[in-house]
Design a protein around this motif. Structure first.
Motif, PDB file in Angstrom:
ATOM      1  N   UNK A  39       0.832  -1.267  -0.024  1.00 25.44           N
ATOM      2  CA  UNK A  39       0.004   0.104   0.085  1.00 25.44           C
ATOM      3  C   UNK A  39       0.880   1.232  -0.069  1.00 25.44           C
ATOM      4  N   UNK A  40       2.093   1.202   0.752  1.00 33.61           N
ATOM      5  CA  UNK A  40       2.944   2.461   0.828  1.00 33.61           C
ATOM      6  C   UNK A  40       3.263   2.717  -0.468  1.00 33.61           C
ATOM      7  N   UNK A  41       3.846   1.424  -1.320  1.00 34.25           N
ATOM      8  CA  UNK A  41       4.209   1.834  -2.659  1.00 34.25           C
ATOM      9  C   UNK A  41       3.312   2.493  -3.394  1.00 34.25           C
ATOM     10  N   UNK A  42       2.156   2.079  -3.398  1.00 28.30           N
ATOM     11  CA  UNK A  42       0.882   2.843  -4.200  1.00 28.30           C
ATOM     12  C   UNK A  42       1.174   4.278  -3.795  1.00 28.30           C
ATOM     13  N   UNK A  43       1.177   4.489  -2.575  1.00 29.57           N
ATOM     14  CA  UNK A  43       0.877   6.049  -2.156  1.00 29.57           C
ATOM     15  C   UNK A  43       2.346   6.589  -2.771  1.00 29.57           C
ATOM     16  N   UNK A  44       3.350   6.131  -2.688  1.00 32.07           N
ATOM     17  CA  UNK A  44       4.539   6.686  -3.272  1.00 32.07           C
ATOM     18  C   UNK A  44       4.321   6.972  -4.704  1.00 32.07           C
ATOM     19  N   UNK A  45       3.600   6.405  -5.417  1.00 34.62           N
ATOM     20  CA  UNK A  45       3.394   6.760  -6.773  1.00 34.62           C
ATOM     21  C   UNK A  45       2.130   7.803  -7.030  1.00 34.62           C
ATOM     22  N   UNK A  46       1.527   8.204  -6.077  1.00 32.47           N
ATOM     23  CA  UNK A  46       0.286   8.834  -5.998  1.00 32.47           C
ATOM     24  C   UNK A  46       0.571  10.355  -6.255  1.00 32.47           C
ATOM     25  N   UNK A  74       3.543  -5.352   7.395  1.00 28.07           N
ATOM     26  CA  UNK A  74       2.866  -4.981   6.464  1.00 28.07           C
ATOM     27  C   UNK A  74       3.737  -4.373   5.361  1.00 28.07           C
ATOM     28  N   UNK A  75       4.861  -3.868   5.598  1.00 23.39           N
ATOM     29  CA  UNK A  75       5.790  -3.227   4.573  1.00 23.39           C
ATOM     30  C   UNK A  75       7.226  -3.621   4.689  1.00 23.39           C
ATOM     31  N   UNK A  76       7.915  -4.050   3.874  1.00 23.09           N
ATOM     32  CA  UNK A  76       9.362  -4.480   4.034  1.00 23.09           C
ATOM     33  C   UNK A  76      10.277  -3.464   4.569  1.00 23.09           C
ATOM     34  N   UNK A  77      11.017  -3.868   5.366  1.00 16.07           N
ATOM     35  CA  UNK A  77      12.140  -3.095   5.802  1.00 16.07           C
ATOM     36  C   UNK A  77      13.334  -2.996   4.895  1.00 16.07           C
ATOM     37  N   UNK A  78      14.138  -1.956   4.877  1.00 12.89           N
ATOM     38  CA  UNK A  78      15.367  -2.095   3.977  1.00 12.89           C
ATOM     39  C   UNK A  78      16.593  -1.233   4.758  1.00 12.89           C
ATOM     40  N   UNK A  86       2.495  21.215   3.544  1.00 13.38           N
ATOM     41  CA  UNK A  86       3.927  21.158   4.117  1.00 13.38           C
ATOM     42  C   UNK A  86       4.062  19.770   5.048  1.00 13.38           C
ATOM     43  N   UNK A  87       3.270  19.518   5.853  1.00  7.29           N
ATOM     44  CA  UNK A  87       3.309  18.312   6.753  1.00  7.29           C
ATOM     45  C   UNK A  87       3.222  16.990   5.698  1.00  7.29           C
ATOM     46  N   UNK A  88       2.276  17.159   4.983  1.00  9.78           N
ATOM     47  CA  UNK A  88       1.921  16.028   4.171  1.00  9.78           C
ATOM     48  C   UNK A  88       3.028  15.587   3.101  1.00  9.78           C
ATOM     49  N   UNK A  89       3.671  16.863   2.611  1.00 11.80           N
ATOM     50  CA  UNK A  89       4.775  16.467   1.758  1.00 11.80           C
ATOM     51  C   UNK A  89       5.958  15.882   2.637  1.00 11.80           C
ATOM     52  N   UNK A  90       6.137  16.515   3.852  1.00  9.73           N
ATOM     53  CA  UNK A  90       7.375  16.044   4.531  1.00  9.73           C
ATOM     54  C   UNK A  90       7.043  14.632   5.055  1.00  9.73           C
ATOM     55  N   UNK A  91       5.884  14.163   5.324  1.00 10.79           N
ATOM     56  CA  UNK A  91       5.572  12.754   5.673  1.00 10.79           C
ATOM     57  C   UNK A  91       5.731  11.938   4.314  1.00 10.79           C
ATOM     58  N   UNK A  92       5.555  12.250   3.371  1.00 10.53           N
ATOM     59  CA  UNK A  92       5.488  11.523   2.105  1.00 10.53           C
ATOM     60  C   UNK A  92       7.041  11.350   1.718  1.00 10.53           C
ATOM     61  N   UNK A  93       7.998  12.348   2.033  1.00  6.13           N
ATOM     62  CA  UNK A  93       9.342  11.826   2.001  1.00  6.13           C
ATOM     63  C   UNK A  93       9.895  10.758   2.993  1.00  6.13           C
ATOM     64  N   UNK A 108      11.328   7.063   2.298  1.00  2.00           N
ATOM     65  CA  UNK A 108      12.605   6.466   3.027  1.00  2.00           C
ATOM     66  C   UNK A 108      12.388   5.330   4.024  1.00  2.00           C
ATOM     67  N   UNK A 109      11.225   5.596   4.614  1.00  3.41           N
ATOM     68  CA  UNK A 109      10.853   4.355   5.462  1.00  3.41           C
ATOM     69  C   UNK A 109       9.337   3.680   5.103  1.00  3.41           C
ATOM     70  N   UNK A 110       9.470   2.832   4.398  1.00  5.94           N
ATOM     71  CA  UNK A 110       8.167   2.311   3.802  1.00  5.94           C
ATOM     72  C   UNK A 110       7.079   1.862   4.874  1.00  5.94           C
ATOM     73  N   UNK A 111       7.699   1.372   5.999  1.00  2.58           N
ATOM     74  CA  UNK A 111       6.804   0.629   7.010  1.00  2.58           C
ATOM     75  C   UNK A 111       6.338   1.831   8.258  1.00  2.58           C
TER      76      UNK A 111
END
Length: 506
Positions: A1-8, A52-56, A242-249, A253-256
């Motif tokens: 799911x987080x990967x889809x959000x990354x592409x949104x 729910x999300x792979x760590x890296x 601003x907060x949404x953009x910073x959280x997206x960043x 970096x941390x998909x989980x």
């Protein structure tokens, strides 16, 4: 799911000029919020994160950059949400190693300056450097319209001219200090007038310079708080993006970073479904018997999830990531509601047991509520002992009720009734007390209705039994709704995606 959000579209939004200005406004101010961020995090115990999300693997540079982004986001959030936000000077503990080292270094510096000025002829190298620092600090306080004052400062505190005067033995440090103090008096906030005035009473150069720098440090804090109040309207307009953009960043970096949020929404959805099934069963509906109760809407699930934060076990459970910056505020609301449930239960017991119609006497009811509320004021403290407080409350309530009945010419409060009332009030100490549980349930029902109503007027009707604490309950509801509304504005796209993809999907 987080990967889809990354592409949104969330990740495709570029930085506008206003966003860049907003980031500049909070950049470099993260020190004021470090302690707050640490205090809002759960206790340092091992927690189990949902897988729910792979760590890296991440590099140290990525961790530092992520921490910086989170701190800036938290600072912007704090300025917007907390109207009383103020930057405060750092005060080191008296017995700390850091303070001892700082004191030793400062003493050595000022002793060195005193030794140089005491030479014959005096050496002004360090003193001139200090004047240069003062000059730059004063110039940093000026607004664009302070052209005349800027020219005066640069002319009087001209370092090249001061060096020439020192070389020819014509330097008058006292004259420079007098000018500096005058400019400080012009630029300082009214609260610093007394501090600046005290500078005029210091005659020795080294103590005077030391005191000047101390006052300038306070003026820097004043200027920073003025800047915060000035940018708050602009920040209010831009903070959501601003907060949404910073959280997206952070999420990239941390998909989980949405794992606990997903678990939180999942539990809220399951709990809401179970409640609806139980109500349907009690109503005798066939659909409930077959387990086919209608699915709750995403808005209902989100509102229910926020309500669950008011019953959260902060010591044992990690807080959802998207509300982590407001954990202390939700905890404060939780404590206020616990106090209200006990207050409401005590008043309901008192009014129903003491004498019929007692609650209709507005003045007496308000006085009794104020008395009980004062005895519960420290309920949020770990040292507070509720059973002991309720014992004292029982004594005071019986005293107040007996005096009121005596003044009204009613039948006196019998010893049996008094003992029964004290016992019922003391029983409220149990979280499972029926009346206390009813109070808690009705409070949550009111808050849920309040959230569902949104900005509609008038306010929802307060459930029965909560009338005596209506004003306090509505104040808490307004604070709660503001937190929820702002959090939804920032993170609703993530919540909708989680609910649509994982919880409400086919």
């Amino acid at each position: 799911m987080s990967e889809n959000l990354d592409k949104s579209n969330l990740s495709k939004a570029g930085k506008s000029k206003s966003d860049e200005g907003l980031e500049d406004a909070v950049e470099g101010s993260d020190g004021a919020l470090q302690k707050k961020i640490k205090s809002d995090t759960p206790s340092p115990q091992r927690v189990h994160r949902p897988h729910s999300s792979p760590s890296r693997l991440v590099t140290a540079e990525e961790l530092l950059e992520t921490a910086k982004g989170v701190t800036n986001m938290a600072l912007a959030h704090e300025i917007v949400v907390n109207g009383d936000f103020r930057i405060k000077p750092v005060e080191l503990p008296e017995d700390s190693l850091e303070k001892r080292i700082k004191d030793i270094v400062h003493k050595a510096f000022w002793d060195c300056l005193g030794a140089q000025l005491g030479e014959d002829p005096p050496a002004y190298d360090h003193a001139i450097k200090l004047v240069g620092e003062i000059r730059e600090t004063l110039l940093s306080f000026l607004l664009p319209g302070h052209t005349r004052l800027r020219n005066q400062i640069t002319e009087v505190l001209d370092l090249d001219l001061i060096k020439q005067e020192a070389e020819h033995g014509a330097l008058d440090i006292s004259r420079l200090a007098e000018f500096i103090i005058g400019v400080m008096g012009t630029l300082c906030a009214p609260a610093r007038d007394e501090d600046v005035q005290k500078l005029k009473d210091i005659t020795e150069i080294v103590p005077l310079f030391r005191a000047i720098f101390a006052v300038l440090d306070m003026m820097k804090v004043d200027m920073a708080n003025f800047a915060v109040s000035s940018i708050r309207p602009h920040l209010m307009q831009q903070s959501v993006e601003y907060e949404r953009r910073k959280f997206q960043e952070l999420l990239e970096k941390q998909p989980n970073s949405l794992d606990f949020v997903t678990q939180w929404l999942q539990e809220a959805s399951d709990d809401l479904r179970n409640q609806r099934c139980k109500r349907a069963l009690l109503a005798g509906e066939e659909a409930a018997g077959s387990g086919a109760a209608p699915a709750p809407s995403p808005t209902a699930i989100q509102n229910h999830a926020y309500l669950r934060l008011l019953k959260w076990d902060h010591l044992r459970r990690p807080f959802p990531e998207t509300v982590l910056m407001d954990q202390s505020r939700f905890r404060e609301l939780q404590l206020q509601l616990e106090q209200l449930s006990v207050l409401g239960a005590v008043l309901l017991v008192a009014f129903s047991t003491a004498a019929p119609g007692l609650s209709s006497q507005a003045d007496f009811a308000e006085k009794l509520k104020t008395t009980v509320k004062a005895l519960l004021a420290e309920m949020h403290l770990p040292s507070f002992h509720l059973p002991a407080a309720l014992t004292a409350i029982g004594e005071r309530v019986c005293l107040e009720v007996g005096g009121f009945l005596s003044r009204c010419g009613s039948s006196p409060f019998s010893s049996d009734k008094e003992a029964a009332l004290k016992g019922q009030i003391q029983a409220v100490a149990s979280p499972d007390h029926p009346i206390r549980r009813i109070m808690e349930s009705r409070i949550l029902t009111f808050l849920e209705t309040f959230l569902a109503a949104g900005q509609q007027k008038p306010l929802p009707t307060v459930p029965g039994g909560l009338g005596p604490v209506q004003r306090e309950l509505e104040e808490v509801a307004v604070k709660f709704a503001r937190l929820v509304t702002y959090n939804k504005m920032v993170f609703c796209p993530y919540y909708d995606a989680i609910l649509a993809e994982r919880l409400l999907g086919p």
